[in-house]
Design a protein around this motif. Sequence first.
Motif, mmCIF file in Angstrom:
data_model
loop_
_atom_site.group_PDB
_atom_site.id
_atom_site.type_symbol
_atom_site.label_atom_id
_atom_site.label_comp_id
_atom_site.label_asym_id
_atom_site.label_seq_id
_atom_site.Cartn_x
_atom_site.Cartn_y
_atom_site.Cartn_z
ATOM 1 N N PRO A 106 -47.025 -23.285 -22.114
ATOM 2 C CA PRO A 106 -47.738 -23.150 -23.392
ATOM 3 C C PRO A 106 -49.031 -22.368 -23.327
ATOM 4 O O PRO A 106 -49.584 -22.025 -24.377
ATOM 5 C CB PRO A 106 -47.997 -24.607 -23.789
ATOM 6 N N ASN A 107 -49.530 -22.084 -22.122
ATOM 7 C CA ASN A 107 -50.781 -21.340 -21.999
ATOM 8 C C ASN A 107 -50.615 -19.980 -21.332
ATOM 9 O O ASN A 107 -51.604 -19.292 -21.095
ATOM 10 C CB ASN A 107 -51.805 -22.164 -21.203
ATOM 11 N N ASP A 108 -49.394 -19.593 -21.032
ATOM 12 C CA ASP A 108 -49.161 -18.324 -20.347
ATOM 13 C C ASP A 108 -49.193 -17.189 -21.369
ATOM 14 O O ASP A 108 -48.375 -17.139 -22.285
ATOM 15 C CB ASP A 108 -47.804 -18.357 -19.648
ATOM 16 N N PRO A 109 -50.134 -16.249 -21.237
ATOM 17 C CA PRO A 109 -50.266 -15.187 -22.245
ATOM 18 C C PRO A 109 -49.046 -14.277 -22.330
ATOM 19 O O PRO A 109 -48.743 -13.745 -23.398
ATOM 20 C CB PRO A 109 -51.504 -14.414 -21.780
ATOM 21 N N ILE A 110 -48.343 -14.084 -21.226
ATOM 22 C CA ILE A 110 -47.144 -13.245 -21.251
ATOM 23 C C ILE A 110 -46.076 -13.886 -22.128
ATOM 24 O O ILE A 110 -45.470 -13.244 -22.979
ATOM 25 C CB ILE A 110 -46.619 -13.030 -19.827
ATOM 26 N N ILE A 111 -45.879 -15.171 -21.930
ATOM 27 C CA ILE A 111 -44.888 -15.912 -22.710
ATOM 28 C C ILE A 111 -45.280 -15.944 -24.182
ATOM 29 O O ILE A 111 -44.454 -15.708 -25.076
ATOM 30 C CB ILE A 111 -44.743 -17.346 -22.155
ATOM 31 N N LEU A 112 -46.542 -16.240 -24.455
ATOM 32 C CA LEU A 112 -47.022 -16.327 -25.835
ATOM 33 C C LEU A 112 -46.924 -14.972 -26.533
ATOM 34 O O LEU A 112 -46.533 -14.878 -27.699
ATOM 35 C CB LEU A 112 -48.468 -16.830 -25.860
ATOM 36 N N ASN A 113 -47.288 -13.921 -25.815
ATOM 37 C CA ASN A 113 -47.250 -12.588 -26.409
ATOM 38 C C ASN A 113 -45.816 -12.172 -26.732
ATOM 39 O O ASN A 113 -45.535 -11.576 -27.778
ATOM 40 C CB ASN A 113 -47.886 -11.579 -25.461
ATOM 41 N N TYR A 131 -49.828 -17.170 -32.199
ATOM 42 C CA TYR A 131 -49.571 -17.040 -30.761
ATOM 43 C C TYR A 131 -50.508 -16.014 -30.130
ATOM 44 O O TYR A 131 -50.988 -16.209 -29.010
ATOM 45 C CB TYR A 131 -48.104 -16.694 -30.521
ATOM 46 N N TYR A 132 -50.782 -14.924 -30.837
ATOM 47 C CA TYR A 132 -51.761 -13.969 -30.314
ATOM 48 C C TYR A 132 -53.145 -14.608 -30.223
ATOM 49 O O TYR A 132 -53.886 -14.373 -29.268
ATOM 50 C CB TYR A 132 -51.817 -12.731 -31.207
ATOM 51 N N GLU A 133 -53.484 -15.422 -31.210
ATOM 52 C CA GLU A 133 -54.796 -16.071 -31.199
ATOM 53 C C GLU A 133 -54.917 -17.061 -30.046
ATOM 54 O O GLU A 133 -56.009 -17.248 -29.494
ATOM 55 C CB GLU A 133 -55.042 -16.759 -32.539
#
Length: 244
Positions: A106-113, A131-133
């Motif tokens: 839930p905190n991985d920027p690659i996954i969220l992006n 998700y970007y935020e």
Amino acid sequence: MKIMAVLSVMILMLSACGQNPSRRSDNLQSDLAQPAENSPEMINVRLGVGYYERGDIDTALDKLRKAIKLNPKLAIAHSVLAVVYGSINAQTDARRHYQLSVKYAPNDPIILNNYGSYLCQQGEFKQAITYYERIISNPFYKNTETAHENAGVCLMGDDRYQEAEQHFREALKINPRMPTSLYNMVIIKAGQREHLKARAFLQRLESLVQLDEKMLTIAYQVETKLGAKDSADAYRLRLKKANN
């Protein structure tokens, strides 16, 4: 020039699979203990990406499913599998695996992006922005320019130009050499009839990439509005050549 700045599978893999997770230098906190780069599940993820890039979807799916069978909570495997499903318009499966990827990291920027880009492509702009935020607000992630840029592109799709401009400016503050942000700032400033500012962003963009037909058209219009006949004529000639 491609405007929609989505995260490609190759970039995703270079960021998440091409490094030893124990030695990542991007100041991230890992959500879960990551398997070794040479573990069977990570090997299958990389193989899945390779087959996908060669257009062998069936084998790519097989390798990625095998990775998840070996490690059901491997977020990167779910995320790449979601990309592959999305490419064949299997949207139910794509969404399910994107959601699982976020659940397990839930905190991985690659996954969220990656999930944010998917939602944006589906026209779910408001949810995508959240998700970007989350990436931007992550204090352990310092390279937020891509998230700002992708948020800006998504907001453009939702006709929220003022908010989009804020994100593009933040992206360019971090990295002044971002063609997609510059490209969209030209569009925004030209649309606001701020022709001098549009020209400035055009000049910065042209120092990085070759202008496409849309940018040449805007450049011609901007120079015409500014009364710069010679520059306008030069852009008109370039546009004529591009159309031939």
